[in-house]
Scaffold this active site. Structure first.
Site, PDB file in Angstrom:
ATOM      1  N   CYS A  10       0.844  -1.193   0.000  1.00  0.00           N
ATOM      2  CA  CYS A  10       0.000   0.000   0.000  1.00  0.00           C
ATOM      3  C   CYS A  10       0.881   1.245   0.000  1.00  0.00           C
ATOM      4  O   CYS A  10       1.830   1.343   0.790  1.00  0.00           O
ATOM      5  CB  CYS A  10      -0.895   0.005   1.237  1.00  0.00           C
ATOM      6  SG  CYS A  10      -1.848   1.532   1.403  1.00  0.00           S
ATOM      7  N   GLU A  41       2.874  -5.755   8.631  1.00  0.00           N
ATOM      8  CA  GLU A  41       3.243  -4.371   8.322  1.00  0.00           C
ATOM      9  C   GLU A  41       4.377  -3.892   9.220  1.00  0.00           C
ATOM     10  O   GLU A  41       5.320  -3.229   8.760  1.00  0.00           O
ATOM     11  CB  GLU A  41       2.033  -3.444   8.466  1.00  0.00           C
ATOM     12  CG  GLU A  41       2.362  -2.001   8.091  1.00  0.00           C
ATOM     13  CD  GLU A  41       1.239  -1.023   8.372  1.00  0.00           C
ATOM     14  OE1 GLU A  41       1.545   0.148   8.663  1.00  0.00           O
ATOM     15  OE2 GLU A  41       0.055  -1.422   8.302  1.00  0.00           O
ATOM     16  N   SER A  63      -6.910  -9.634  10.802  1.00  0.00           N
ATOM     17  CA  SER A  63      -6.973  -8.293  10.210  1.00  0.00           C
ATOM     18  C   SER A  63      -6.910  -7.256  11.319  1.00  0.00           C
ATOM     19  O   SER A  63      -7.847  -7.112  12.107  1.00  0.00           O
ATOM     20  CB  SER A  63      -8.265  -8.130   9.407  1.00  0.00           C
ATOM     21  OG  SER A  63      -8.514  -6.766   9.123  1.00  0.00           O
ATOM     22  N   ASN A  83      -7.042  -3.930  11.241  1.00  0.00           N
ATOM     23  CA  ASN A  83      -8.032  -2.845  11.204  1.00  0.00           C
ATOM     24  C   ASN A  83      -9.428  -3.354  11.573  1.00  0.00           C
ATOM     25  O   ASN A  83     -10.210  -2.636  12.187  1.00  0.00           O
ATOM     26  CB  ASN A  83      -8.003  -2.127   9.855  1.00  0.00           C
ATOM     27  CG  ASN A  83      -8.689  -2.885   8.756  1.00  0.00           C
ATOM     28  OD1 ASN A  83      -9.894  -2.758   8.560  1.00  0.00           O
ATOM     29  ND2 ASN A  83      -7.929  -3.672   8.001  1.00  0.00           N
ATOM     30  N   SER A  95     -10.224  -4.899   4.356  1.00  0.00           N
ATOM     31  CA  SER A  95      -9.914  -6.016   3.454  1.00  0.00           C
ATOM     32  C   SER A  95     -11.103  -6.953   3.263  1.00  0.00           C
ATOM     33  O   SER A  95     -10.954  -8.044   2.715  1.00  0.00           O
ATOM     34  CB  SER A  95      -8.705  -6.797   3.983  1.00  0.00           C
ATOM     35  OG  SER A  95      -8.860  -7.108   5.353  1.00  0.00           O
TER      36      SER A  95
END
EC number: 1.17.7.4
Length: 322
Positions: free
Chosen positions: A104, A134, A231, A233, A276
């Site tokens: 990203c 990340e 995930s 987020n 996502s």
């Protein structure tokens, strides 16, 4: 047959795919169209089983490390949206692998910020969750020891830098905006000269989805976050709903995951989706509720989104003739 009970559905907006996720998925699909199967993908392209399974059916092969890819392959390898340590593209190059970077652009922005701080000799703090891909990717942009991970407010209270006047911080893009604000405030209180990003590192999509949940969670009996357990987020959205006082806040990958006993006595339900998670799963869950309730649907919006990130050059439509 008794009438179905009424249920008010409040859809959070925005929800679901962000520009970085769309770019990453499109990168794999364009690579499959252009080069044919297989296309190797290092790590889940995004953290969503439905998306990953769909790409597998089209010919994508997911691996955790490049060592799993056959030596003789000429197939492309795609790096996931979460970003990778610098050692990964270097390894790909040493093996003459053809790589496509679906990181990203907002994660790449954090990588650049960290590199600039390092070049200027600053000690760098990374606010994030250990072991998240990340964070692993951001830590791996610089030599070991150049970046110190801060996961909690307690870490921010106790960390002891070498030089309190020569510090900088960056953050993971998918954190809780409230938790991060608390950590940043503590760092700035302890180290007034600390350098931070000009524009915050938590991405627009993470922020907007959390703001929408903040609006909806206090006024519904339950809230479902469509998303995967891994995930970041999506997990933060569930936590935000709980924090805002929603009595039932659950994470679900599919309608089949739902424990219907928890929803027997509700009259209102909020629904959102992590960045996502595809909208088709939101629709699947609404269909499942429609079998049990008479639905009355409304939408609460926190922001308009129109962000778009170009694909990697090698798979852009104009590159088709190359």
């Amino acid at each position: 047959m008794s009438a179905k009970p009424d249920l008010k559905i409040v859809l959070c907006s925005p929800r679901g795919f962000c520009a970085g996720v769309v770019r990453a998925i499109d990168t794999v699909e364009r690579a499959l169209d252009k080069y044919g199967a297989p296309v190797y993908v290092r790590h889940e392209i995004v953290h969503n089983k439905y998306v990953v399974d769909g790409l597998k059916k089209k010919g994508a092969i997911f691996v955790e490390e490049l060592a799993e890819i056959p030596e003789s392959t000429t197939a492309p390898v795609v790096f996931s949206a979460h970003g990778v340590p610098k050692s990964v593209p270097a390894d790909a190059q040493s093996r003459n692998l053809f790589s496509l970077d679906a990181t990203c652009p907002l994660v790449t922005k954090v990588h650049r910020e960290a590199a600039i701080h390092f070049k200027r000799g600053r000690e760098i703090f990374l606010i994030g969750h250990s072991h998240h891909p990340e964070v692993v990717g951001t830590l791996g942009q610089l030599p070991v020891g150049a970046v110190t991970l801060i996961e909690t407010a307690e870490d921010a209270k106790t960390i002891t830098p070498k030089d309190p006047n020569n510090l900088a911080f960056v953050t993971q893009t998918t954190l809780s905006i409230d938790d991060t604000a608390e950590i940043v405030a503590l760092l700035k209180e302890r180290f007034p000269n600390i350098n931070g990003p000009h524009k915050e590192d938590i991405c627009y999509a993470t922020t907007n989805r959390q703001l929408a949940v903040k609006k909806v969670a206090p006024v519904v009996d339950a809230l479902i976050v469509v998303g995967a357990p891994n995930s970041s987020n999506s997990q933060r959205l569930r936590e935000v709903a709980e924090r805002e006082g929603c009595p039932i806040a659950v994470l679900a990958q599919r309608a089949a995951d739902l424990d219907w006993k928890r929803f027997e006595n509700i009259t209102s339900l909020g629904i959102t989706a992590g960045a996502s998670a595809p909208e088709v799963i939101v629709e699947e869950i609404m269909d499942a509720f429609a079998e049990r309730f008479t639905l009355h649907v409304e939408t609460v919006s926190a922001a308009e989104e129109n962000e778009f990130f170009p694909l990697p050059r090698q798979v852009r439509p104009e590159a088709a003739a190359e």
